[in-house]
Scaffold this motif. Structure first.
Motif, PDB file in Angstrom:
ATOM      1  N   VAL A 123       0.816  -1.223   0.000  1.00 32.41           N
ATOM      2  CA  VAL A 123       0.000   0.000   0.000  1.00 32.41           C
ATOM      3  C   VAL A 123       0.848   1.270   0.000  1.00 32.41           C
ATOM      4  O   VAL A 123       0.323   2.371  -0.111  1.00 32.41           O
ATOM      5  CB  VAL A 123      -0.967   0.036   1.206  1.00 32.41           C
ATOM      6  CG1 VAL A 123      -1.999  -1.058   1.095  1.00 32.41           C
ATOM      7  CG2 VAL A 123      -0.215  -0.060   2.525  1.00 32.41           C
ATOM      8  N   ASP A 124       2.154   1.119   0.130  1.00 28.14           N
ATOM      9  CA  ASP A 124       3.019   2.305   0.116  1.00 28.14           C
ATOM     10  C   ASP A 124       3.122   2.872  -1.300  1.00 28.14           C
ATOM     11  O   ASP A 124       3.333   2.124  -2.255  1.00 28.14           O
ATOM     12  CB  ASP A 124       4.426   1.947   0.599  1.00 28.14           C
ATOM     13  CG  ASP A 124       4.526   1.981   2.102  1.00 28.14           C
ATOM     14  OD1 ASP A 124       3.632   2.580   2.720  1.00 28.14           O
ATOM     15  OD2 ASP A 124       5.471   1.401   2.651  1.00 28.14           O
ATOM     16  N   PRO A 125       3.008   4.199  -1.438  1.00 32.63           N
ATOM     17  CA  PRO A 125       3.167   4.781  -2.779  1.00 32.63           C
ATOM     18  C   PRO A 125       4.580   4.532  -3.312  1.00 32.63           C
ATOM     19  O   PRO A 125       5.549   4.502  -2.554  1.00 32.63           O
ATOM     20  CB  PRO A 125       2.949   6.279  -2.542  1.00 32.63           C
ATOM     21  CG  PRO A 125       2.262   6.390  -1.235  1.00 32.63           C
ATOM     22  CD  PRO A 125       2.700   5.218  -0.429  1.00 32.63           C
ATOM     23  N   LEU A 126       4.690   4.333  -4.635  1.00 38.15           N
ATOM     24  CA  LEU A 126       5.994   4.140  -5.279  1.00 38.15           C
ATOM     25  C   LEU A 126       6.350   5.396  -6.069  1.00 38.15           C
ATOM     26  O   LEU A 126       5.510   5.970  -6.743  1.00 38.15           O
ATOM     27  CB  LEU A 126       5.956   2.936  -6.229  1.00 38.15           C
ATOM     28  CG  LEU A 126       5.556   1.580  -5.644  1.00 38.15           C
ATOM     29  CD1 LEU A 126       5.609   0.503  -6.729  1.00 38.15           C
ATOM     30  CD2 LEU A 126       6.481   1.178  -4.508  1.00 38.15           C
ATOM     31  N   LEU A 127       7.598   5.792  -5.970  1.00 43.56           N
ATOM     32  CA  LEU A 127       8.077   6.980  -6.690  1.00 43.56           C
ATOM     33  C   LEU A 127       9.260   6.591  -7.565  1.00 43.56           C
ATOM     34  O   LEU A 127      10.260   6.083  -7.062  1.00 43.56           O
ATOM     35  CB  LEU A 127       8.556   8.036  -5.688  1.00 43.56           C
ATOM     36  CG  LEU A 127       7.580   9.072  -5.158  1.00 43.56           C
ATOM     37  CD1 LEU A 127       8.303  10.007  -4.210  1.00 43.56           C
ATOM     38  CD2 LEU A 127       6.906   9.867  -6.246  1.00 43.56           C
ATOM     39  N   THR A 219       4.222  10.741 -11.433  1.00 43.71           N
ATOM     40  CA  THR A 219       3.292  10.802 -10.305  1.00 43.71           C
ATOM     41  C   THR A 219       3.705   9.840  -9.201  1.00 43.71           C
ATOM     42  O   THR A 219       4.714   9.160  -9.305  1.00 43.71           O
ATOM     43  CB  THR A 219       1.862  10.500 -10.810  1.00 43.71           C
ATOM     44  OG1 THR A 219       0.928  10.830  -9.786  1.00 43.71           O
ATOM     45  CG2 THR A 219       1.675   9.043 -11.201  1.00 43.71           C
ATOM     46  N   SER A 220       2.898   9.804  -8.160  1.00 38.31           N
ATOM     47  CA  SER A 220       3.117   8.855  -7.077  1.00 38.31           C
ATOM     48  C   SER A 220       2.177   7.681  -7.322  1.00 38.31           C
ATOM     49  O   SER A 220       0.965   7.849  -7.349  1.00 38.31           O
ATOM     50  CB  SER A 220       2.793   9.553  -5.754  1.00 38.31           C
ATOM     51  OG  SER A 220       2.769   8.648  -4.712  1.00 38.31           O
ATOM     52  N   GLN A 222       0.071   4.857  -6.383  1.00 33.92           N
ATOM     53  CA  GLN A 222      -0.515   4.505  -5.097  1.00 33.92           C
ATOM     54  C   GLN A 222      -1.867   3.813  -5.302  1.00 33.92           C
ATOM     55  O   GLN A 222      -2.457   3.931  -6.375  1.00 33.92           O
ATOM     56  CB  GLN A 222      -0.712   5.773  -4.273  1.00 33.92           C
ATOM     57  CG  GLN A 222      -1.589   6.788  -4.988  1.00 33.92           C
ATOM     58  CD  GLN A 222      -1.817   8.036  -4.168  1.00 33.92           C
ATOM     59  OE1 GLN A 222      -1.709   8.002  -2.968  1.00 33.92           O
ATOM     60  NE2 GLN A 222      -2.157   9.125  -4.820  1.00 33.92           N
TER      61      GLN A 222
END
Lengths: 298, 451
Positions: A123-127, A219-220, A222
């Motif tokens: 669930v952590d956003p990826l960058l 973008t992020s 998520q």
């Protein structure tokens, strides 16, 4: 400053990204008469796969320029895996049923894929922003734009032109148009309709994933990003006319420019601007701007 | 000092020691206290908010149950009773949360509910908690409307409301950028973003009326793409940009705005920027003004409780706790403090004054029963309690809403790491309205501090 050039450029850049997503949706609807709600999840899967591939590539200290190839590779992998699984595993058992049933089935797939994405990627956003700035910037008056945005315009043009060429100028396109016109008659003259459906859905899934993969560096990535995009993609294909490639292009351009105009001149209207346009178009042309005239069957 | 006063003082001291060390003879193992803990476990808010609060809640409860927290929270569990958490996902919107709340109370039989990050969920759940007479602690949501528009008996909030974020941001900005001529905003188009912008722009117009607003961008929550908004901000030539963006929206905005040179033109104020300092790293430009919506994270005071939270959180995740984790700590420790105060009072009153007969039995009975919900509420109202972020005081909403100080600082990249310098603390009363006055009215009236 005169904001009109900025509105047009911002609109064009946004439209190119949205077109790549929407054209897959309209292709699937045009051929299979399925309003594919799961298109949003395929977009998200493409974004997650791209962020993961590129993240690992860059973490390994490999040349960053190769990350663009990985973005495309991620989309191809997602399309080739998810497309056939969904079409062969589920949708082919539903053909011939009411369109509403098929919408509900793809909605179920959307919900399943949303949870599957969380299970697979967390669930952590990826960058993975590096590819976004790698091509440098273009100065236009007072404004600076990353070249990456204009590269996406090029990709959208290529996608649109290739699809238009295949549909209108090739034998495969003739077969496709025959299936669009009359599925039963096509089957009767020996066209393998099932294979046409499989290829169409896979290409549509690949385009959704390509949209996600190419947006990943900007973008992020998520949970929930798919839901946002599917709503906008629906608005575009409804404005352009369901099943029309040209309609998807025009719809994306209208939505992009209207949103950019609202942001620059009336920010408080930005939230509703797309839907106001959609309502106006549907009042004037209930089947969209590029709706294909249908002969009434007796 | 009279004999009676000395006797009562001794009794309270003895009871306090008993609470902290062990149960009185005859007391059975206390019944576990079941707490429903509601936070985002999926959706965009899960990564930066929900998951850190879940990790913090688990770590804190494990430590409390082991009796290893530092004073004044060193009694095992809640006053000797072990604590169990039941986690519920906050995703799905207010209507779903109301159903989940009813399930927690009626089916799961929880003793208390701690939760809610979204202001919309807090506003929806608070009246239901009141209707169901279930003590509920709101631990993270920020809208001032919870206690400004209604009165509650069963609802408490252990974090200050969001007005202080905007007011302190305006104070800090004017102190660090005294020559500011104009500013712009980019905030999400829902309750939090709108409230934050309204409070900030109102505070700015009171403190420096001549400073102009150039543009206010309100993208949709979860928009993810901000190309046109960034162009509009670039074209506005603003000295400063105010933003309460959070989660993936903030990350996407920073990733897109940096390469376009927005932060070379305009300074940036990130009201809730603290959780992203480590994630975004060098994408946060030097000189960005950041807050943590309280004295949390990098702004937390040094002390045993802060060290404890960092250690138990770090043991689970290998990263530092962010501000939502500190909010989770305040929620649990505030309730624990009230529970133990109520229990102490119950034990104290259970001892027949001047008699020796039946003292042990009465104490054991009181210990096993624990305080009633009404007794805990009485102890909670207007209370003060210690947290890793410092001392919290239930001073607003008729003793149901916490106030605390807050802090802002400026980012500086040192050896590739984002640090926060020029930290300025703001006492609670200078950035929050007194009880009974609505936040926006207080700001517009000049933000006067109560004498």
């Amino acid at each position: 400053m005169n904001q009109l050039p900025a509105v047009l450029i911002d609109g064009l850049l946004a439209a190119s990204m949205m077109f790549i997503i929407a054209v897959g949706l309209t292709l699937i609807y045009g051929v299979m008469k399925i309003l594919n709600v799961a298109h949003g999840s395929l977009y998200a899967l493409g974004a997650y796969a791209a962020a993961t591939f590129v993240g690992k590539w860059l973490a390994g200290g490999h040349p960053p320029m190769a990350s663009y190839a990985l973005l495309v590779a991620a989309a191809i992998v997602v399309g080739l895996v998810a497309g056939p699984v969904i079409e062969r595993g589920l949708l082919r058992h539903m053909y011939g049923r009411d369109e509403v049933v098929l919408v509900l089935v793809t909605y179920a797939v959307f919900l399943i894929l949303e949870d599957f994405t969380k299970l697979l990627f967390g669930v952590d956003p990826l960058l993975v922003a590096e590819p976004y700035g790698l091509l440098g910037n273009i100065e236009l008056g007072e404004l600076t734009y990353p070249t990456y945005g204009f590269a996406l315009v090029g990709v959208a043009l290529v996608v649109g032109l290739v699809l238009a060429y295949v549909v209108n100028k090739t034998r495969a396109g003739k077969i496709l148009r025959a299936v669009i016109h009359d599925r039963e008659m096509s089957a009767a003259v020996g066209i393998n309709v099932g294979r046409v459906y499989l290829i169409t859905f896979t290409v549509g899934a690949m385009l959704a994933a390509l949209g996600g993969a190419l947006s990943a560096p900007t973008t992020s990535v998520q949970p929930g990003i798919g839901a946002e995009k599917i709503v906008l993609a629906f608005a575009i294909v409804v404005i352009g006319g369901l099943g029309s490639l040209g309609g998807a292009a025009l719809g994306a351009l209208i939505v992009g420019i209207v949103q950019a105009a609202a942001v620059h001149w009336k920010p408080e209207l930005e939230l509703f601007s797309v839907y106001i346009v959609m309502a106006i178009v549907l009042i004037v042309r209930p089947k969209g701007l590029f709706a294909i005239p249908e002969a009434r069957k007796i | 000092m009279s004999h009676v006063v000395v006797s009562r003082l001794c009794k309270v001291l003895v009871l306090g020691a008993l609470l902290a060390i062990h149960a009185p003879a005859g007391a059975q193992q206390a019944k576990p206290i079941k707490i429903g803990f509601v936070t985002f476990l999926s959706g965009p808010a899960a990564g930066p908010f929900g998951v850190p609060t879940k990790v913090a809640a688990e770590a804190i409860v494990e430590s409390l149950n082991a009796g290893s927290a530092p004073p004044p929270h060193n009694a095992r569990g809640f006053g000797g009773a072990p604590v169990e958490l039941v986690f519920i996902d906050e995703a799905g919107g207010p209507a779903k949360q109301v159903s989940e709340f009813r399930n927690l109370v009626e089916r799961q039989g929880v003793d208390f509910v701690i939760g809610y990050i979204s202001s919309g969920d807090c506003l929806a759940v608070a009246p239901v908690a009141e209707e169901m007479k279930k003590l509920t602690v709101l631990f993270d949501c920020g809208t001032p409307r919870v206690f400004e528009e209604a009165k509650y008996k069963y609802v408490f909030r252990t974090r200050p409301h969001a007005t202080m974020d905007a007011v302190a941001a305006a104070m800090y900005l004017l102190e660090k950028h005294p020559g500011i001529k104009n500013y712009a905003g980019i905030n999400q188009n829902y309750a939090w973003g709108q409230d934050s912008w309204n409070d900030f722009s109102s505070a700015m117009s009171v403190m420096r009326p001549q400073v102009e607003i150039t543009t206010s961008q309100m993208p949709k929550f979860g928009a993810g793409q901000y190309g046109a908004e960034i162009s509009a901000l670039l074209a506005s030539n603003s000295n400063v940009i105010h933003s309460s963006l959070w989660g993936g929206d903030l990350e996407a905005f920073m990733v897109q705005a940096g390469p376009r040179g927005l932060f070379k033109k305009s300074a940036l104020v990130l009201v809730g920027g603290e959780p992203y300092l480590h994630r975004l790293g060098s994408a946060i430009p030097d000189g960005t003004i950041v807050g943590a919506r309280g004295t949390h994270g990098v702004f937390a005071p040094d002390g045993p409780l802060n060290t404890w939270l960092k250690a138990i959180y770090n043991a689970k995740t290998k990263v530092e706790p962010n501000y939502p984790a500190y909010d989770a700590a305040a929620g649990i420790l505030g309730l624990k403090t009230a529970y133990e105060a109520a229990k102490l009072k119950k034990l104290s009153s259970s001892i027949p004054m001047g008699e020796n007969k039946g003292v042990k039995e009465e104490m054991a009975k009181a210990y096993n029963l624990g305080p009633s919900q009404e007794e805990i509420i009485a102890a909670f109202e207007g209370s003060t309690f210690q947290t890793p972020s410092g001392r919290m005081r239930m001073a607003l909403g008729k003793g149901h809403q916490v106030i605390s100080g807050t802090a802002y600082g400026t980012t500086k990249l040192v050896n590739g790491q984002v640090t926060v310098v020029n930290i300025r603390q703001y006492p609670a009363e200078t950035v929050q309205p007194p009880d009974g006055i609505a936040s926006l009215d207080w700001i517009k009236a000049g933000m006067k501090t109560k004498k």
